[in-house]
Design a protein around this motif. Structure first.
Motif: not given
Lengths: 496, 310
Positions: A162, A41, A198-199, A32, A34, A203, A206, A220, A193-194
């Protein structure tokens, strides 16, 4: 395939997007990326995908240094990217979109190509009709087409920008399961992703970016949400605290409103609602249950079948958009760039779109450019927006667009606001700013109807919550009655 | 007798509509790729004059056609460089090139006014097809360029909708950023579209000066390039429909001549106005019926890859 981006630097005419970023990802992992909006990103991944050229730094793929002269080179090397704005041509069919840019025979065989797409889709659990035209598909289906494209091109490195911003929670889960199985088959999967949760959930590793720099890379299982948030934002974000004033007189009254839909005869059926001064009424519901049509009908963008709409007691259901605006109704539409702002115009021009007829902005039909600039500067200053005044606004990020839209819609203390998914696609900081602006309008007595698919947002801001299902309001709950399981049941069509 | 008159009218409708077929199909190719070519009229004139000059000096019709198409394509190249590479406004550039083509052709053609061409495309009745009752005299007792147009229309239609390059060209016209991200060369596709359109406009012009009214007169296209552009909208960017529209227009134009020929009392200026009035009427109906059907999504929009902001 191992991916290594080394000391990438990229400047655009107005900003430096990347200040020497290094990033690496391995085959078999879901990695990921982030960061907040504007962290760089997407720019970094666009460089990996060959869409942008780095000013400095190098790209290593499987231990070899590579240089792309165009996206075609990156694609040939096995890099595949699903952009946030899908790279699909809406008037073309699914299978035509999948064929674009792929080498093959001169003649296209519609039936044979479609059958091949269908079988590949089944194999990977990415269900989609190959002969449908892309404009007919939902966002979730379009994303499946994008993934199919990467699989069809045998991409070894998959980058998704995203990917969950357009998906329902269930669709997101299915997506991450697909990504996991693609990684297990030896591919390298990177997603941008932000969203912290979910990250952490999806993932293996990260990498956190902030302000054009890579701040840290963590596994993670070793990462905690609070630490990631601090790394990502670089400061502590305080969520706004609602302190609703006592509600005043009824401002926006909707009485048995019925609105025809695009695909079905009636999208909104006999909806009755009242929003008082200084009150935020939320409308919850799964997308496509009539929320958009309700908002559009209130704003005058969609004809109604029957019913009444009143603002401060004045009937509005037959009024023109302009009359509604002058009566004090503001709209924050779902689609910022298509309905909310004019992409080709500057921030200053966009800011005066609703008020340009009034002095001092114009006198006897002639605009006063100095007054326009002064008004724009004042509005930008009030919302502390650092926006280039002369650039077309379509070049701005989503967060900037939304702040600009709010600056215009809330500038003149409207009597009522209809806001539709105002924080969709925004990062934590921008979303907090939007919430703060809505609460500030509330404290000045604005009546707000907030339609959102984000239940957290509604529970945070709303004083009362209406649940919409199949075009009807199935219940209106007071703050004391807010209860997630019950609301979820109502959203799914159950009885309260 | 009546049948004979109708057949003769239909045959002249085809002959009158053919330059529009070439020009409109060419414009469709350019516009499907995303470039609005308003220079068709000028390119037709350049094609007409250059083809005529070559025919006068070499008596070689094939060479004349090749030069006409090449010269018009050269003007189209100018449009391509200005609008695709440099991002100039397509409408303004196209208009400028129409004026430029009119001036250039007028200048080059001055010494050739009133000279008959030593070689012209004459009707070549086709052996079997030409004898089919009804259809034969209308469609198959025409000149070679008309026959070429019969092949061109389905070929372009099939190329656009059933081949890989056609799909790529459509993608470049609908959504250039997407086409680019998928590894297509948007600029090359658009250049190809514009140059093809230009060459076909040149062919349309040469048809006028070497087959339809074989001579050179100033401004001999008399606005047919503009009609072709209108036809593209009427045909919703479909070559088959464009051909049908071109013959309709040709029929109205030929009707005017017929009425004059049989000694009608209608003023000739009114009759010459008919085809344009007809085009306006058709456009009005078509656009009222549906809102801009089939317009390529990125028509008229230049594309640059790194245009963005933080």
């Amino acid at each position: 395939m191992d991916v290594y981006l080394q000391d990438i630097r990229k400047a655009f005419p107005e900003t430096v997007a990347l200040h020497g970023v290094s990033f690496e990802a391995r085959p078999g992992e879901v990695h990921a990326l982030l960061g907040e909006n504007g962290a760089g990103k997407t720019t970094l991944m666009n460089i990996l995908a060959g869409l942008y050229q780095p000013d400095e730094g190098s790209i290593w793929l499987g231990g070899q240094r590579r240089r792309w002269r165009s996206p075609a080179h990156a694609i040939a090397a096995g890099i595949g990217m699903v952009h946030q704005h899908f790279k699909l041509v809406p008037p073309l069919t699914v299978h035509e979109n999948l064929l674009l840019g792929v080498r093959g025979p001169l003649w296209l065989h519609r039936r044979r190509d479609a059958a091949r797409v269908a079988s590949l889709a089944r194999e990977h659990g990415l269900d989609v009709d190959p002969l449908a035209r892309v404009w007919q598909l939902s966002m979730g289906e379009r994303q499946r087409v994008e993934l199919l494209r990467l699989i069809l091109r045998d991409a070894r490195v998959l980058v998704l920008d995203e990917p969950t911003s357009v998906l329902t929670p269930q669709e997101s889960q299915a997506l991450f399961a697909t990504l996991r199985s693609l990684a297990r088959s030896g591919r390298t999967v990177v997603f941008i992703s932000h969203k912290l949760e979910e990250v952490l959930r999806a993932a293996d590793r990260i990498t956190v970016m902030r302000g054009g720099r890579a701040i840290a890379t963590l596994r993670s299982q070793d990462a905690r949400a609070a630490d990631l948030a601090a790394l990502m934002v670089g400061r502590h974000v305080t969520p706004p605290q609602p302190s609703p004033p006592p509600p005043g007189a009824p401002v926006l009254e909707v009485d048995r409103l019925t609105v025809p839909g695009d695909r079905r005869p009636l999208a909104v059926r006999e909806v009755t609602l009242t929003v008082h001064a200084g009150e935020i009424v939320g409308v919850a519901g799964v997308a496509g249950n009539g929320q958009r049509e309700l908002a559009e009908a209130l704003a005058g963008l969609r004809p109604i079948a029957s019913g009444a709409v009143r603002l401060d007691g004045r009937p509005l259901e037959r009024a023109t958009v302009r009359d509604r605006i002058e009566a004090g109704l503001a709209l924050i539409p779902e689609d910022r760039l298509d309905v909310g702002l004019v992409g080709e115009m500057t921030a200053a021009d966009n800011l005066i779109l609703k008020s340009y007829r009034q002095p001092p902005l114009s006198r006897r039909g002639v605009l006063d450019p100095r007054a326009v600039r002064a008004r724009a500067r004042a509005a930008l200053g009030r919302f502390s927006l650092a926006v280039p005044a002369e650039a077309p606004v379509r070049l701005l990020s989503g967060g900037m667009l939304q702040r600009l839209l709010l600056a215009r819609e809330l500038a003149e203390a409207p009597r009522a606001v209809v806001a539709m998914s105002p924080t969709r696609g925004l990062d934590v900081g921008a979303a907090a700013d939007v919430h703060r602006a809505l609460l500030e309008a509330q404290s000045r007595g604005t009546a707000t109807l907030l339609l959102s698919e984000d239940l957290d947002e509604l529970l945070l801001l709303a004083d009362r919550l209406a649940v919409m299902y199949d075009g009807r309001i199935s219940a209106i709950l007071k703050r004391a009655e807010f209860d997630r399981p019950r609301i979820g049941l109502l959203m799914a069509g159950g009885a309260a | 007798m009546t049948v004979h008159v109708v057949l003769a009218w239909l045959a002249s409708a085809v002959a009158a509509g053919t330059p529009l077929v070439f020009a409109a199909v060419g414009e469709i190719v350019a516009e499907r790729g995303g470039v609005f070519n308003l220079g068709v009229e000028g390119m037709m004139l350049v094609g007409a004059v250059s083809g005529f000059i070559v025919a006068v000096h070499t008596r070689d019709l094939a060479l004349a056609i090749a030069v006409a198409m090449g010269a018009a394509a050269a003007v189209a190249l100018l449009l391509a460089v200005l609008t695709i590479t440099l991002g100039a406004d397509q409408a303004v550039t196209g208009l400028t090139l129409t004026l430029f083509g009119a001036g250039l052709s007028s200048f080059l053609g001055k010494p050739y006014i009133g000279i008959p061409s030593p070689v012209v495309f004459r009707p070549v009745p086709l052996p079997v097809l030409g004898d089919v009752p009804g259809l034969g005299p209308v469609l198959f007792q025409q000149n070679l360029l008309v026959y070429a147009s019969y092949l061109l229309v389905p070929a372009v239609w099939a190329a656009l909708s059933h081949t890989r390059p056609g799909l790529a060209l459509r993608a470049a016209g609908e959504d250039a950023a997407t086409a680019d991200a998928l590894g297509l060369n948007v600029a090359a596709l658009r250049y190809t579209g514009v140059l093809t359109g230009g060459a076909l406009a040149g062919l349309a012009g040469a048809y006028l000066s070497l087959a339809y009214t074989p001579a050179w007169t100033d401004n001999m296209t008399s606005g047919q390039g503009w009609i072709a552009i209108a036809l593209v909208i009427f045909a919703t960017w479909n070559p088959l429909r464009a051909a049908a529209g071109a013959y309709l227009f040709g029929g109205v134009e030929a009707l005017g001549f017929r009425i004059q020929a049989v000694g009608g009392t209608t003023p000739s200026y009114f009759l010459r106005m008919l085809p344009y009035l007809f085009t306006l009427g058709v456009l009005l109906v078509v656009t009222m019926r549906s809102r801009r059907p089939g317009v390529p999504g990125n028509l008229g929009r230049p594309y640059f890859r790194e245009e963005r902001y933080g």
